[in-house]
Design an enzyme around this catalytic site. Sequence first.
Site, PDB file in Angstrom:
ATOM      1  N   CYS A 390       0.833  -1.202   0.000  1.00 62.34           N
ATOM      2  CA  CYS A 390       0.000   0.000   0.000  1.00 62.34           C
ATOM      3  C   CYS A 390       0.870   1.255   0.000  1.00 62.34           C
ATOM      4  O   CYS A 390       1.485   1.553  -1.011  1.00 62.34           O
ATOM      5  CB  CYS A 390      -0.997  -0.054   1.147  1.00 62.34           C
ATOM      6  SG  CYS A 390      -2.469   0.898   0.747  1.00 62.34           S
ATOM      7  N   HIS A 517      -3.662  -5.044   0.276  1.00 61.63           N
ATOM      8  CA  HIS A 517      -3.054  -5.618   1.481  1.00 61.63           C
ATOM      9  C   HIS A 517      -3.176  -7.147   1.468  1.00 61.63           C
ATOM     10  O   HIS A 517      -4.158  -7.688   1.972  1.00 61.63           O
ATOM     11  CB  HIS A 517      -3.776  -5.104   2.738  1.00 61.63           C
ATOM     12  CG  HIS A 517      -3.581  -3.656   2.996  1.00 61.63           C
ATOM     13  ND1 HIS A 517      -2.645  -3.188   3.887  1.00 61.63           N
ATOM     14  CD2 HIS A 517      -4.211  -2.571   2.499  1.00 61.63           C
ATOM     15  CE1 HIS A 517      -2.704  -1.864   3.923  1.00 61.63           C
ATOM     16  NE2 HIS A 517      -3.642  -1.467   3.092  1.00 61.63           N
ATOM     17  N   GLU A 519      -1.731  -9.168   3.259  1.00 62.07           N
ATOM     18  CA  GLU A 519      -1.590  -9.730   4.616  1.00 62.07           C
ATOM     19  C   GLU A 519      -2.938 -10.058   5.255  1.00 62.07           C
ATOM     20  O   GLU A 519      -2.997 -10.904   6.153  1.00 62.07           O
ATOM     21  CB  GLU A 519      -0.797  -8.777   5.526  1.00 62.07           C
ATOM     22  CG  GLU A 519      -1.498  -7.489   5.928  1.00 62.07           C
ATOM     23  CD  GLU A 519      -1.335  -6.342   4.937  1.00 62.07           C
ATOM     24  OE1 GLU A 519      -1.049  -6.617   3.758  1.00 62.07           O
ATOM     25  OE2 GLU A 519      -1.525  -5.182   5.332  1.00 62.07           O
TER      26      GLU A 519
HETATM   27  N1  GLN Z   1      -1.966   6.681   2.813  1.00 57.25           N
HETATM   28  C1  GLN Z   1      -2.029   5.962   1.601  1.00 57.25           C
HETATM   29  C2  GLN Z   1      -3.364   6.159   0.890  1.00 57.25           C
HETATM   30  O1  GLN Z   1      -4.317   6.551   1.491  1.00 57.25           O
HETATM   31  C3  GLN Z   1      -1.771   4.489   1.810  1.00 57.25           C
HETATM   32  C4  GLN Z   1      -2.721   3.830   2.754  1.00 57.25           C
HETATM   33  C5  GLN Z   1      -2.224   2.513   3.265  1.00 57.25           C
HETATM   34  O2  GLN Z   1      -1.036   2.226   3.286  1.00 57.25           O
HETATM   35  N2  GLN Z   1      -3.131   1.701   3.773  1.00 57.25           N
HETATM   36  O3  GLN Z   1      -3.482   5.901  -0.283  1.00 57.25           O
END
Ligand code: GLN
Length: 544
Positions: A390, A517, A519
Amino acid sequence: MDKTKYIFVTGGVVSSLGKGIISASIGKLLQARGYKITIQKFDPYINIDPGTLNPYEHGECYVTADGMETDLDLGHYERFTDIQTTRHNSVTTGRIYQAVIDKERRGDYLGKTIQVVPHITDEIKRRIKENAAHEHFDFVISEIGGTIGDIESAPFMEAIRQLRWEMGGDAVNIHLTYVPYLHAAGEFKTKPTQHSVKELQSMGIQPDILILRTEHHLEDSILRKVASFCNVEPECVVQSEDLPSIYEVPVNMQHQGLDIAILRKLGAPLQFASRDGDMSVPGLVSWYHFLHLQQEAKDEVAIGLVGKYDLQDAYKSIRESLCLAAIYDGRKARLHFINSEDITPGNVAEKLDGMAGIVICPGFGQRGIEGKIAAAHYTRLHDIPTFGICLGMQMMVIEFARNVLGYTDANSAEMDDRTPHNVIDLMEEQKSITQMVGTMRLGAYDCELKVGSRVWKAYGEKSLISERHRHRYEFNNGFQAEFEQGGMQCVGIHPGANLVEIVEVPDKRWYIGTQFHPEYSSTVLNPHPLFMSFVKACLEGVKN
Ligand code: GLN
């Protein structure tokens, strides 16, 4: 079974006893006997959901496939049991009140005075039964957050009391308490447990089963003493000692007959009943196989987690996913947290020294992002396996734009909304597919994999996968062609809105970033293919 049975898990004496692990273990044992289960968490705090909670206070925010931001205990439920939880599996006091107040505003209560009892308690009862209203379950396990005696949890206790009264033999209460060992006296102390049970009884709830958390083994005489003082059958008092791994808890509970006690109390058939000492409950064969691999895994693989929250629980699912993947490769993952706020281009070599691979962690906001970019730069140049998740993927993209494509001011709109080179930006395309109110992409979305890519191979040559998201910003499609020419390929695309979900630098040993994600969907028996592939790449480096 035709009728759904309900199991309530409460906790006493102190918090952090591991009710989530116990609830997940109970679920696992009932599944092993061929039953269909679900596990849900009730959190007594007023936040509507854990999405806005600081990870320092509450650990990781876990996201369900249907896009709910939930407590990390749901991660344990999924990792232990392979069930897929939904928005119905996570309820907070805030959500309960919100629902009741919305009904009141709509006039549903016909001018009645709205009170904690019965209106709040009725809403809690409705939520406890909600999962089984949508789908048949043999057992619904409800974990109640907090500790007996907390003011916040009182309405939940009253709801449980009423449900037990209404459901009779179809509901049980399992109470988890703590038995401390006093070194000075050389004795275990059961008094806190007795007080906790007394408190529960004063609320009209007689526990059916007691699980005693303890740091050292308790003699039978102590269990019998607790049984007699707390009015619980001796077979229904078990202990949960500290074990080397949380994944040993289900079998430890099974050896003490916890599953049999639950089934007997609820009048449910003892399917696949094992004889005394016989560990061959059919549903646990793969689990035992995993435990065997875990015990055999001695050699270590060092993996660095570059993130900003120096707290074990903040990256819980990532940590578990790495450890699980390593075990299936016969290794023990030794995870090193490396604070991205302390990383600079000048010290990055020293900070990442000795790591076989690096995970660049998710996150929100500006703090520590330049350190993540410096780490991505170093690992790309030195060909160290790197997994960006992410925000981690976004930082890999920015690093590439700055140092390969030559956009020295490249950034994400989250950090700087003025540069013309926001390679990570708010994308119109996202709006067309975001089902939720708000601006985040939450929950599972399809992703098409590029045939022949490393990720496509890792996923077993599948062309379409589905993974969970939690972010606001996206890869800026306007730069896609330039990235691909420069050597960073977009190998996973959300087909509906043409959003980039995975980037990969094929020239490198393993340099992959995912906007989603992975995970959240790695489980004990089904470790995630990308974590498996990443750990393998780390190990190849170690062997060379
Ligand atoms: N802050 C980033 C976004 O909003 C990544 C979010 C995250 O890592 N879950 O796109």
